[in-house]
Write a protein that holds these residues in place. Structure first.
Motif, short mmCIF file in Angstrom:
data_model
loop_
_atom_site.label_atom_id
_atom_site.label_comp_id
_atom_site.label_asym_id
_atom_site.label_seq_id
_atom_site.Cartn_x
_atom_site.Cartn_y
_atom_site.Cartn_z
N ILE A 181 33.18 27.72 46.94
CA ILE A 181 34.02 28.32 46.22
C ILE A 181 33.84 27.97 44.73
O ILE A 181 34.24 26.88 44.48
N ASN A 182 33.45 28.44 43.41
CA ASN A 182 33.51 27.91 42.38
C ASN A 182 33.39 28.75 40.81
O ASN A 182 33.36 30.46 41.44
N PRO A 183 33.08 28.47 39.93
CA PRO A 183 33.78 28.95 38.40
C PRO A 183 32.66 30.22 38.79
O PRO A 183 32.92 31.48 37.87
N LYS A 184 31.37 30.19 38.86
CA LYS A 184 30.47 31.04 38.79
C LYS A 184 30.14 32.55 40.17
O LYS A 184 30.85 33.79 39.18
N LEU A 185 31.08 31.90 41.14
CA LEU A 185 31.42 33.43 42.32
C LEU A 185 32.74 34.24 41.60
O LEU A 185 33.11 34.70 41.38
N MET A 186 33.02 33.34 41.00
CA MET A 186 34.33 33.77 40.18
C MET A 186 34.53 35.14 39.59
O MET A 186 34.71 36.04 39.66
N ARG A 187 33.44 34.36 38.14
CA ARG A 187 32.95 35.80 37.24
C ARG A 187 32.11 36.44 37.62
O ARG A 187 32.49 37.63 37.37
#
Length: 581
Positions: free
Chosen positions: A480-486
């Motif tokens: 779970i990280n910001p790149k996945l969220m984007r």
């Protein structure tokens, strides 16, 4: 009215969630995941999510992530479109009066606002008509046809209704009033004798996409009309805020053409919404709206007009071009919405009490009736009861000399087909797989209730009576990280056919600060760790009762979607819990 303490609420009603069954989607072949990940330059998790949605090539991914208006189909591929356009052009050439007619819900009122405002751009002899929910009921009415005849309308364009109005269209024909029907409901064995019947669900219609909502069919009509005047699809972009709202509210699949329309419609809502939407958005003070916001913020307010007073108020708001006037309309509709919420809560409690008093919690269906229940909210109440007991549900009230009901179903069970098998006791019915409406004579209520329970008990798979959470993939906290969220944010707009990705993680522990929040600790707030990674915050709405099972660092498994939480200017990723065990 019933106080909360007087109700023996079932577990679902108290906790907002029933015992769930978790179903993990089949994982695609690893070689296919690797190939798509390599082609797109994404990680394997994103590749897996795409393949599960039928996106297995660069071209399909491009269409998915960057929907373009040029991918919309030629409207003349729809059966009868050429005839409909010719009849409207003839009406304009002969200076005829055109009545744009639609149902009183979100799909109907947005459709009427769309087609009428488009026509009024270049032709003045256009008026709108929304039937009264209480005086006329759903769909095309004799009163509406009489209104057309009395006021010199020779053409009615019916939107989001009409495909089953055989007798009424025949009645109009006797009065020399023509019909063009734009519908998306399933036709019966016969079609009305209208000039044109635009409905992608017609068996003889070869239009490539048959999941348009009523407003979507209306949009195809103005697309066809516009093409004859040299307009391009770009000229019609300002109407897409209406189409996106109807797509969200009517719960049609957000795939294919609907994805293109919803994607660009949301852009219009957020960048240059019509004055009526602007007035609603100003009230709720929301900066960027997702399709979920459209469903839960804009749609209920539009719906409230037809539920509590008259659907014409919604059309007036959606076609208003003066902001000051629109804000007055929006304020009136907001009052209807507040009244609707109060009634909805009151009737839901009465209906739950009726089920318990009659000791009907263990049946395969919920069927309740009270003659004084407000017809405008029985559909919402049916949805609430379905959430509580999770079984096919009908809520009846008195409507004139007959009883009217709203039906709601559970995932995987076709309530429309079940109603067809009860048709001996029904006067009239229509709708979809998961939502329908019907009327019957009061003396048939008992017979119908018995037959509906019998049909459902004989045909439903008992597994469907336990709510299912479909899990897209197992992930770990370290994933779970910001790149996945984007990237996940680019999967939007979400809806049927493209639901928000749901994940499962095993062996989680709370960091030690889990607590119940909200009124009486109804919601669960926590922060999870796993194998030394984390913590990642999470919220479980109506899951406060799960707190004892995770305190003292007891390991647990959870299913969740990923969400962004903004607090005092900081944006963090959080788990939006769906269930844990």
């Amino acid at each position: 009215m019933f106080a909360k303490t007087s109700l023996k609420l079932p577990t679902a009603a108290k906790n907002g969630i029933l015992k769930m069954r978790w179903t993990i989607k089949a994982k695609p072949e690893q070689k296919d995941i690797d190939a798509l990940a390599d082609t797109l330059g994404v990680d394997n998790l994103v590749s897996q999510l795409l393949i599960q949605r039928g996106i297995d090539s660069y071209e399909k991914a491009k269409k998915f992530f960057r929907p373009v208006l040029s991918d919309l189909h030629n409207p003349f591929l729809m059966k009868d479109m050429d005839v409909a356009v010719a009849r409207i052009e003839c009406a304009i050439a002969n200076n005829e009066n055109i009545l744009v007619y639609g149902d009183y819900d979100v799909d109907g009122t947005t459709s009427v606002a769309l087609v009428s405002s488009y026509l009024l751009n270049f032709y003045p002899n256009v008026a709108t008509y929304i039937p009264d929910r209480y005086g006329e009921g759903y769909g095309v009415s004799y009163k509406g046809i009489d209104f057309a005849e009395d006021n010199g309308f020779s053409l009615i364009i019916a939107l989001d209704c009409g495909v089953k109005a055989i007798e009424k269209v025949a009645y109009a024909k006797e009065k020399e009033v023509d019909f063009i029907i734009c519908d998306h409901h399933r036709p019966g064995d016969m079609l009305p004798e209208a000039v044109a019947v635009l409905d992608p669900k017609r068996e003889d219609c070869e239009y490539p996409f048959d999941e348009l909502c009523g407003c979507g069919v209306g949009f195809k009509l103005i697309q066809a009309l516009g093409s004859r005047k040299g307009e391009t699809i770009e000229d019609l972009i300002p109407y897409l805020d209406l189409v996106a709202t109807a797509i969200g509210a009517d719960i049609v699949p957000i795939t294919g053409e609907n994805r293109v329309l919803a994607y660009h419609g949301l852009d219009v809502i957020n960048s240059s919404p019509r004055i009526g939407f602007k007035a609603i958005i100003n009230q709720v003070k929301k900066t960027v709206l997702t399709i979920t916001d459209v469903v839960f913020i804009i749609a209920p307010r539009i719906n409230a007009a037809g539920r509590m007073e008259h659907g014409q108020h919604a059309v007036n708001l959606l076609t208003e071009t003066n902001l000051e006037q629109a804000q007055k309309f929006a304020a009136g509709i907001e009052k209807y919405n507040i009244d609707r919420r109060s009634l909805d809560k009151e009737i839901t409690l009465e209906a739950l009490s009726q089920i318990q008093e009659n000791k009907e919690e263990d049946g395969f269906t919920s069927v309740v009736y009270k003659d004084s229940w407000h017809k405008g909210v029985i559909g919402i109440v049916a949805s609430r009861l379905t959430e509580t007991y999770y079984r096919p549900t009908l809520v009846f009230t008195k409507s004139g000399e007959k009883l009217a009901a709203s039906a709601r179903s559970v995932k995987g069970f076709d309530v429309y087909n079940a109603l067809q098998r009860c048709s001996d006791y029904i006067e009239q019915f229509g709708g979809h797989k998961y939502a329908a409406g019907l009327t019957l004579l009061e003396e048939q209520y008992g017979n119908f209730k018995h037959q509906f329970e019998k049909v459902v008990s004989e045909t439903i798979d008992p597994a469907l009576l336990t709510p299912e959470i479909t899990v897209d993939a197992k992930i770990e906290v370290k994933d779970i990280n910001p790149k996945l969220m984007r990237i996940l944010n680019q999967f939007a707009p979400f809806g049927p056919g493209n639901m928000t990705p749901v994940f499962m993680s095993e062996g989680l522990t709370d960091s030690g600060y889990a607590k119940g929040v909200g009124q009486e600790g109804a919601h669960l707030k926590l922060a999870v760790t796993q194998n030394g990674y984390g913590p990642v915050g999470g919220i479980g709405f109506n899951m406060g009762d799960k707190l004892p099972s995770i305190i003292s660092r007891k390991p647990f498994d959870a299913v969740f979607s990923l969400d962004e939480n903004e607090w005092q200017g900081n944006v963090t990723i959080q788990l939006k819990l769906k269930d844990l065990r």
